[in-house]
Design a protein around this motif. Sequence first.
Motif, PDB file in Angstrom:
ATOM      1  N   ALA A 106       0.856  -1.184   0.000  1.00  0.00           N
ATOM      2  CA  ALA A 106       0.000   0.000   0.000  1.00  0.00           C
ATOM      3  C   ALA A 106       0.892   1.234   0.000  1.00  0.00           C
ATOM      4  N   ALA A 107       0.291   2.403  -0.101  1.00  0.00           N
ATOM      5  CA  ALA A 107       1.088   3.626  -0.153  1.00  0.00           C
ATOM      6  C   ALA A 107       1.865   3.841   1.129  1.00  0.00           C
ATOM      7  N   ASP A 108       1.358   3.341   2.252  1.00  0.00           N
ATOM      8  CA  ASP A 108       1.993   3.596   3.540  1.00  0.00           C
ATOM      9  C   ASP A 108       2.265   2.315   4.321  1.00  0.00           C
ATOM     10  N   GLY A 109       2.312   1.164   3.655  1.00  0.00           N
ATOM     11  CA  GLY A 109       2.566  -0.084   4.371  1.00  0.00           C
ATOM     12  C   GLY A 109       2.128  -1.279   3.554  1.00  0.00           C
ATOM     13  N   TRP A 110       1.418  -2.195   4.206  1.00  0.00           N
ATOM     14  CA  TRP A 110       0.969  -3.420   3.564  1.00  0.00           C
ATOM     15  C   TRP A 110      -0.499  -3.688   3.900  1.00  0.00           C
ATOM     16  N   VAL A 111      -1.169  -4.370   2.988  1.00  0.00           N
ATOM     17  CA  VAL A 111      -2.550  -4.814   3.171  1.00  0.00           C
ATOM     18  C   VAL A 111      -2.598  -6.320   2.948  1.00  0.00           C
ATOM     19  N   ALA A 164      -5.127  -3.885   7.323  1.00  0.00           N
ATOM     20  CA  ALA A 164      -3.819  -3.243   7.273  1.00  0.00           C
ATOM     21  C   ALA A 164      -2.857  -3.996   8.190  1.00  0.00           C
ATOM     22  N   LEU A 165      -1.637  -4.127   7.754  1.00  0.00           N
ATOM     23  CA  LEU A 165      -0.624  -4.792   8.568  1.00  0.00           C
ATOM     24  C   LEU A 165      -0.277  -3.917   9.767  1.00  0.00           C
ATOM     25  N   ARG A 166      -0.188  -4.535  10.941  1.00  0.00           N
ATOM     26  CA  ARG A 166       0.182  -3.832  12.165  1.00  0.00           C
ATOM     27  C   ARG A 166       1.226  -4.633  12.927  1.00  0.00           C
ATOM     28  N   ASP A 167       2.016  -3.932  13.737  1.00  0.00           N
ATOM     29  CA  ASP A 167       2.897  -4.652  14.648  1.00  0.00           C
ATOM     30  C   ASP A 167       2.142  -4.896  15.953  1.00  0.00           C
ATOM     31  N   ALA A 339      -3.209  -8.451  11.243  1.00  0.00           N
ATOM     32  CA  ALA A 339      -3.649  -7.313  12.051  1.00  0.00           C
ATOM     33  C   ALA A 339      -3.012  -7.293  13.428  1.00  0.00           C
ATOM     34  N   SER A 340      -2.739  -8.464  13.993  1.00  0.00           N
ATOM     35  CA  SER A 340      -2.340  -8.548  15.401  1.00  0.00           C
ATOM     36  C   SER A 340      -0.843  -8.409  15.645  1.00  0.00           C
ATOM     37  N   GLY A 341      -0.036  -8.462  14.589  1.00  0.00           N
ATOM     38  CA  GLY A 341       1.413  -8.393  14.757  1.00  0.00           C
ATOM     39  C   GLY A 341       2.131  -9.700  14.530  1.00  0.00           C
ATOM     40  N   VAL A 342       1.382 -10.798  14.368  1.00  0.00           N
ATOM     41  CA  VAL A 342       2.013 -12.095  14.144  1.00  0.00           C
ATOM     42  C   VAL A 342       2.796 -12.096  12.843  1.00  0.00           C
ATOM     43  N   ALA A 343       2.208 -11.558  11.766  1.00  0.00           N
ATOM     44  CA  ALA A 343       2.863 -11.592  10.454  1.00  0.00           C
ATOM     45  C   ALA A 343       4.170 -10.806  10.458  1.00  0.00           C
ATOM     46  N   LEU A 344       4.192  -9.671  11.161  1.00  0.00           N
ATOM     47  CA  LEU A 344       5.444  -8.908  11.230  1.00  0.00           C
ATOM     48  C   LEU A 344       6.479  -9.629  12.073  1.00  0.00           C
ATOM     49  N   ALA A 345       6.046 -10.297  13.127  1.00  0.00           N
ATOM     50  CA  ALA A 345       6.989 -11.063  13.944  1.00  0.00           C
ATOM     51  C   ALA A 345       7.608 -12.202  13.147  1.00  0.00           C
ATOM     52  N   ALA A 397      -8.632 -14.003  17.562  1.00  0.00           N
ATOM     53  CA  ALA A 397      -7.858 -12.867  18.063  1.00  0.00           C
ATOM     54  C   ALA A 397      -7.368 -13.109  19.485  1.00  0.00           C
ATOM     55  N   ARG A 398      -8.169 -13.775  20.308  1.00  0.00           N
ATOM     56  CA  ARG A 398      -7.728 -14.055  21.675  1.00  0.00           C
ATOM     57  C   ARG A 398      -6.628 -15.116  21.686  1.00  0.00           C
ATOM     58  N   THR A 399      -6.707 -16.092  20.793  1.00  0.00           N
ATOM     59  CA  THR A 399      -5.625 -17.065  20.678  1.00  0.00           C
ATOM     60  C   THR A 399      -4.352 -16.389  20.206  1.00  0.00           C
ATOM     61  N   ALA A 400      -4.471 -15.437  19.278  1.00  0.00           N
ATOM     62  CA  ALA A 400      -3.297 -14.681  18.830  1.00  0.00           C
ATOM     63  C   ALA A 400      -2.668 -13.918  19.983  1.00  0.00           C
TER      64      ALA A 400
END
Length: 468
Positions: A106-111, A164-167, A339-345, A397-400
């Motif tokens: 995306a223009a400012d990150g990842w989707v 949107a991707l988040r940490d 969304a939860s930060g798993v993908a960035l980790a 989300a709670r398991t994440a």
Amino acid sequence: MTDDDLVRELWAALDGPPDAPERITRDRAPTALDRAALPAAALARATVAVCSLAAAELAAARSGGPVPRVRVRDRAVDGAFRSDRLVRLDGRAPVTFAPLSGFWRAADGWVRTHANYPHHRARLLGALGLPQDAGPSELAAALAGRDAAATEEAVYAAGGLAVALRDRDTWARHPQGVAAAAQPLAGRRPLAPGGAPLPPPGREPGYAAAGLRVLDLTRVLAGPVATRTLALLGAEVLRLDAPWLPESQDALDDTGMGKRSARLDLATADGRAAFGRLLERADVVVTGYRPGALEALEGMAPEELAAGRPGLVMAQLSAWGRTGPWAGRRGFDSLVQAASGVALAERAAGPADTPPGALPAQALDHGTGYLLATAVLRALTRRHRTGEGSLLRLSLARTAHTLLHTDVPVQAPPPVPYVEPVLREAVTGRGRLRYAPSPVEFTGGPRDWSRTPGLWGADAPCWEGTPH
């Protein structure tokens, strides 16, 4: 924290007796899950361990014998958590993600998008103003000039799926991240008291759920993994799908083990009447509808369903949880990871523009599935002893949150390749099926399912042995 500590933590969250984890024996081995940066392997082993404990506990309660010992085999856990990727029919690999499902700049990150189903694909393209025959290059070009968060909102407003991707720190401050963290791992409240004790399981006491009936209103992975486990333990599981929603036969070949599959339109009066007749003999109802969606149908709220079926165990599974601004949104494992930060980790080392990563398996789905089965089994034990029904609520989300905040040390991948899990084969009417065996194991318990999956929606919406 050790693996044993995590098992005790999860077991306590499910109100299990504190001495039960002492019955676990472990068979350790390097697996594909050990490649994760996060402690996915530890979470997988722990969710299978508590599920096996709950199954052993219910078997003992119904048979009147002692609680059997439990065995957790790492290779079996590894195979089960990757079962959706390992399943084969006549050697053909399953299709796991469609071309428009994935990470996009995306223009400012990842989707992260999810477009595996035709209706989700159509809504994604419509939200972005793209023609319905657009492919990956057109989608990439459209997203490259858009703000990630704005894309997230626009696609969800159109009924599609994108996040949107988040940490993890950003997610921890996000209102939905705050709401997910505040929820119990497996919420439970009393429902429909007055149920009769469960009958003895029959000649094979290890089949903890023998003679019980389960209505499975779930799709894709987490819910079907839970009900697949109940089927392994002897329950009659009838999966019900809306006639107009397509489903992947590949997915059913993986998670349909031990079940029958029928179609039923709950949006119609006739469909709800048929569901009511099924409910009269059901012990468990498992749903994967977005919060509020099932309750919006006449007579389908948990309290209404339980009113005529004392002792009913009803389990509700969602992606994001029952509270928070995203409670009513659709979601899948891959989106929750993003969304939860798993993908960035899990992002591989490299330049700043390296694409986000993913766990070596859909571990949020599978882990939540085994936790859901655990909660149901513990609720059935409660009903057997007290007659009390239960309303259970779990979310990806709670398991994440548990995965992201578990401090079990991650072991470095071994220098030798891991050993592939042991798979099984069965001859079916459609070909030779290769599948991963269940990792749920206790002394005297079942080792395989009683039936292989049939075609999606091919069965009548009735219990076996009863007229349709």
